[in-house]
Design an enzyme around this catalytic site. Structure first.
Site, PDB file in Angstrom:
ATOM      1  CG  ASP A 199      -0.151  -0.139   2.528  1.00 24.25           C
ATOM      2  OD1 ASP A 199       0.772  -0.969   2.581  1.00 24.25           O
ATOM      3  OD2 ASP A 199      -0.460   0.586   3.495  1.00 24.25           O
ATOM      4  CG  ASP A 200      -0.215   4.221   1.933  1.00 27.06           C
ATOM      5  OD1 ASP A 200      -1.274   4.235   1.289  1.00 27.06           O
ATOM      6  OD2 ASP A 200      -0.176   4.284   3.169  1.00 27.06           O
ATOM      7  CB  ILE A 201       4.058   1.865  -3.237  1.00 30.16           C
ATOM      8  CG1 ILE A 201       3.150   0.723  -3.721  1.00 30.16           C
ATOM      9  CG2 ILE A 201       4.670   1.534  -1.891  1.00 30.16           C
ATOM     10  CD1 ILE A 201       3.876  -0.572  -3.999  1.00 30.16           C
TER      11      ILE A 201
END
Length: 895
Positions: free
Chosen positions: A306-308
């Site tokens: 996540d959050d990439i």
């Protein structure tokens, strides 16, 4: 855990009134439907209705069991050691002088407790139920009656949970003789995995806090803890690097504690910032890191992605191997995870299914990325999902079913509650809410992402545990009340204080109403005017921080909440002062009301001064019951303004969220250095608004947006509008591309409301330093002495008692301050408001009627009210006494 001796059983007994249990259909082998009688409690007798999480089936028998001086524990050959430890400690805490293990009951009238094995099965059957063998995984049976206690689990974890329920049933006392009502419980969880993911941004929890949390999870039948703090560099930026020996030793201690508490420690490595999905070397680095954790006892692993970005590859080889776009990203991630599953998980007997967090983790919309995962990812992998939204206000059965379809895998929720890394100015102390009944059975499990503050997270996590175990019986408010009772250690005074504090920190995306109990009390006061009752509520809130600091067993909660405790006390003082202002205003005691009114600005400044310091050293002003306490204080001041007959400061409003502590009231405080700052970008129709409290002539409208450091945070395209009824709006001016907007209304324009409304959506947020409307009906002020720098003569007649004319020097002979209203006014009195401590006799007060001046009297102090005698007054003059200290005047009012 930081608890006193009374925390385990007595705390929950306090929650009886909010934990009703209803009979529910039993599982296979339970004998059908089970219910309970309303128990009659006697001194020293624990209550069967105090079990939490709420059991699937509980039945109160008509008999009771006494805790004898000596108690024998008869354990089956495979009885779980941690469960036995809980049983024996609970018996000692219940008053037993001696707890011994034996192969059979002594037969001397002493209490016998059977834990698993044939003895437990026979005792359970004699008490009207069966052992735990026929129950789902982690289920258990527990019975109390006929001079014995028996517990049996479907498995070792079930036995441990039976022991935790017995702990709650037993009394807490120093001596034997306590009684337990006869009880039969059959229980099992609604979903396989239930627990917590430490997955927030910000200061990771301390090692001690994690150990304490694992104790809490075991006691509340949560069975998974995911170690995934975003700011642990060895999980993200330095994911390839081995742990230093001391860090690894700490992780091993956590793993051991988790196993003792029947909690599965899940290690979550996040390589997405730099991983090359097609690289054999990176696969080797990832599995080598996992092997290090395997060697210290970890059996469950996760790879959050996540959050990439998945549009930018970390290596050229991935672009060559997979191509570009979302589908390529999904294929690349599936390739890596499949190799981890096949080459590590499948080759390590005893390993639990691999978990992963997709880059698209927050919706159920079909996409090339999701399609690639659904089609390519090994079906044994669990996919984590946050619901519809990063922080989902609600989560439904239909959404979970759709998530299963679109991802093509079993779903484990990563529920972003009560996490507060996006609102570090808040504690989120309300219950788990907005999750539909029936949801858990659609899921592989539920994990909740907690706050940066570990101990303060327990209130919400208690309710998460309740819901995940038995969503059918879950009641958010009842569970919240029980959580408060437990954390208060069974002490009624502490529970009242904790409830008041938690209520003031209740609001979140899941609980949209802020401070519901305080709000209800304020609304009731608005209807019945009972100030004494409201003062009791506010006094409890004001005193709550000191009570919690003195009495709350969990010292970590006190430490976590420090700045919020300080701010809560200060807001309690401010609100009680505002209540007394309302009382004085209603009683017509002008001098007392003005005295109280002048205290409020400093009290509010104090209340808003407390900060949370984050891991980067940033000082974040904290919020307490925002929109409730601050509104109550503002409304009290507005009511005083109305009684004085002045307009007062406009009240701001907006439909935008608020970033950190930059409240909307800051755009009307007269200070260009403070500002309202939205927590999201404006959409078409978003607005900021002023309520002028009454319809009046409009002067110049000024809107100052943007700030140093954020010069682009202004409405790019908008209109200024005005209205008298808040329904029919009239355009004043349009603006585009300007952070500073000023408009002159046509002569004679009157309105109560003025707003700035966005006419198009934008990407940047909104800062409003000042939003002001000049009063076309304000008095003209002339004379002297001249105003000091930063002050102005007009402040003494601008209709706002919060502004002050401050003279630059002492008065000289013959100097006077003269006020001319826009038109002669019939006035019965003249009121002069000055700061606290203003000297009496500093000036004579004169009025002009029919062109002639006459003296009414002299200034008597901070509050002067003189009879004007009626008639049309067209001027007021303060003739200063020569040599008087530099004058200060808040407002001159014709009444």
């Amino acid at each position: 855990m930081h608890r006193t001796r009374t925390a385990a059983a007595t705390a929950l007994a306090t929650a009886l009134a909010v934990l009703p249990l209803t009979g529910m259909a039993g599982p296979p082998g339970s004998g059908g439907k089970a219910g309970h009688d309303t128990p009659r409690h006697s001194p020293g007798m624990a209550a069967s209705r105090s079990l939490s999480p709420t059991p699937r089936s509980v039945h109160d028998r008509s008999d009771r069991v006494t805790i004898t001086p000596s108690v024998t524990v008869v354990a089956g050959p495979d009885a779980d050691a941690p469960a036995l430890a809980v049983v024996e400690k609970s018996l000692a805490d219940a008053g037993a002088d001696r707890v011994v293990r034996a192969g059979r009951a002594p037969g001397d009238g002493q209490l016998t407790v059977y834990v698993d094995g044939a003895g437990a099965a026979r005792a359970l059957e004699a008490l009207g139920t069966r052992d735990g063998g026929g129950l789902p995984a982690e289920g258990y049976a527990l019975a109390v009656g006929e001079g014995r206690i028996a517990l049996s689990g479907k498995d070792a974890t079930g036995t441990y949970y039976a022991a935790q329920s017995l702990r709650q049933l037993l009394p807490h006392r120093e001596r034997p003789g306590g009684q337990v009502r006869g009880t039969v419980v059959r229980d099992w969880p609604a979903t396989p995995l239930r627990g917590v993911i430490e997955g927030f941004y910000g200061t990771p929890w301390s090692h001690g806090a994690r150990l304490d949390q694992l104790d809490f999870y075991g006691a509340h039948k949560m069975n998974i803890y995911v170690y995934s703090p975003k700011d642990d560099p060895y999980l993200r930026e330095k994911w390839r690097d081995p742990y230093p020996a001391d860090r690894l030793a700490q992780l091993e201690e956590l793993v051991d504690r988790a196993h003792e508490r029947h909690v599965e420690f899940t290690y979550a490595l996040s390589p997405g910032l730099s991983v090359c999905y097609s690289s054999d070397a990176d696969l080797k680095a990832l599995t080598a890191k996992f092997q290090t954790l395997w060697d210290i006892g970890v059996r469950t692993f996760a790879v959050p992605l996540d959050d990439i970005s998945y549009t930018d590859w970390n290596c050229a080889a991935d672009k060559e191997a997979f191509g570009t776009g979302g589908g390529a990203a999904g294929a690349a991630q599936a390739h890596l995870l499949n190799r981890v599953q096949q080459e590590f998980i499948a080759t390590h007997p005893g390993a639990e299914p691999l978990q992963m967090v997709p880059t698209e983790y927050y919706d159920v919309k079909p996409s090339p990325y999701k399609a690639a995962l659904a089609g390519r990812l090994d079906k044994n992998v669990l996919v984590e999902w946050t619901g519809v939204g990063v922080i989902a206000p609600t989560m439904t059965v239909a959404q979970a079913q759709r998530a299963r379809e679109v991802f093509g895998h079993r779903i484990l929720t990563w529920d972003n509650y009560p996490v507060n890394d996006y609102v570090t100015n808040r504690l989120l102390l309300g219950p788990f809410n907005g999750r539909e009944k029936g949801l858990p059975e659609q899921l592989a499990g539920i994990t909740a992402n907690p706050m940066i503050q570990p101990a303060a997270s327990k209130l919400a996590l208690y309710t998460v545990a309740d819901y995940a175990w038995n969503d059918t019986a879950y009641d958010a408010r009842a569970s919240w009340g029980a959580a408060i009772a437990e954390l208060a250690g069974g002490d009624a005074r502490t529970a009242r204080a904790l409830r008041a504090f938690a209520d003031a920190h209740y609001s979140s995306s899941l609980n949209p109403r802020q401070a519901p109990e305080l709000s209800d009390a304020i609304e009731r006061f608005g209807k019945d005017g009972d100030a004494q009752r409201l003062d009791g509520v506010l006094r409890n809130l004001q005193d709550a921080p000191s009570v919690l600091r003195d009495r709350l067993p969990d010292r970590g909660f006190v430490e976590d909440s420090g700045p919020w405790l300080d701010a809560t006390r200060a807001w309690g003082v401010a609100a009680r002062t505002a209540l007394r202002l309302i009382e004085a205003t209603r009683a017509g005691d002008g001098a007392k009301a003005w005295q109280l009114r002048q205290r409020i600005p400093e009290l509010v400044r104090t209340a808003t001064s407390f900060v949370y310091v984050d891991m980067s050293g940033k000082r974040v002003p904290v919020l307490v019951a925002d929109g409730v306490l601050d509104a109550f204080v503002e409304d009290a001041v507005a009511a005083h303004d109305e009684a004085l007959g002045v307009v007062g400061r406009p009240k701001g409003a907006t439909d935008l969220s608020v970033y950190q502590g930059h409240a909307v009231s800051r755009m009307t405080d007269g200070d260009d250095a403070t500002y309202f700052w939205s927590g999201a970008a404006p959409k078409a129709g978003s607005f900021v608004e002023l309520d002028l409290h009454a319809e009046r002539p409009l002067g110049t409208v000024r809107l100052a947006m943007g700030k140093t450091g954020s010069p682009d945070d202004y409405l790019r395209h908008g209109v200024l509008e005005y209205s008298s009824d808040h329904r029919n709006w009239h355009r004043l001016a349009a603006f585009d591309g300007k952070a500073e907007v000023s408009a002159e209304p046509p002569a004679g324009t009157r309105a109560r409301y003025v707003r700035a409304r966005a006419t198009a959506a934008q990407d940047t947020w909104l800062v409003v330093r000042e939003f002001a409307v000049a009063g076309a009906d304000a008095a003209t002020v002339a004379g002297g002495p001249p105003a000091a720098p930063g002050s102005a003569l007009r402040a003494a007649g601008d209709g706002d008692p919060a502004t002050v004319y401050q003279a630059a020097r002492a008065a000289q002979s013959g100097e006077a301050l003269e006020f001319t209203p826009d038109a002669p006014r019939a006035a019965r009195s003249v009121t002069v408001l000055r700061p606290r401590g203003a000297p009496a006799g500093a000036a004579t007060v004169e009025v002009r009627t029919g062109g002639a001046w006459r003296t009414l009297g002299t200034l008597s102090g901070a509050y002067t009210r003189l009879t004007a005698g009626g008639g049309a007054v067209d001027g007021v003059r303060l003739a200063w006494r020569s040599g008087a200290a530099a004058p200060e005047v808040n407002e001159v009012i014709l009444g």
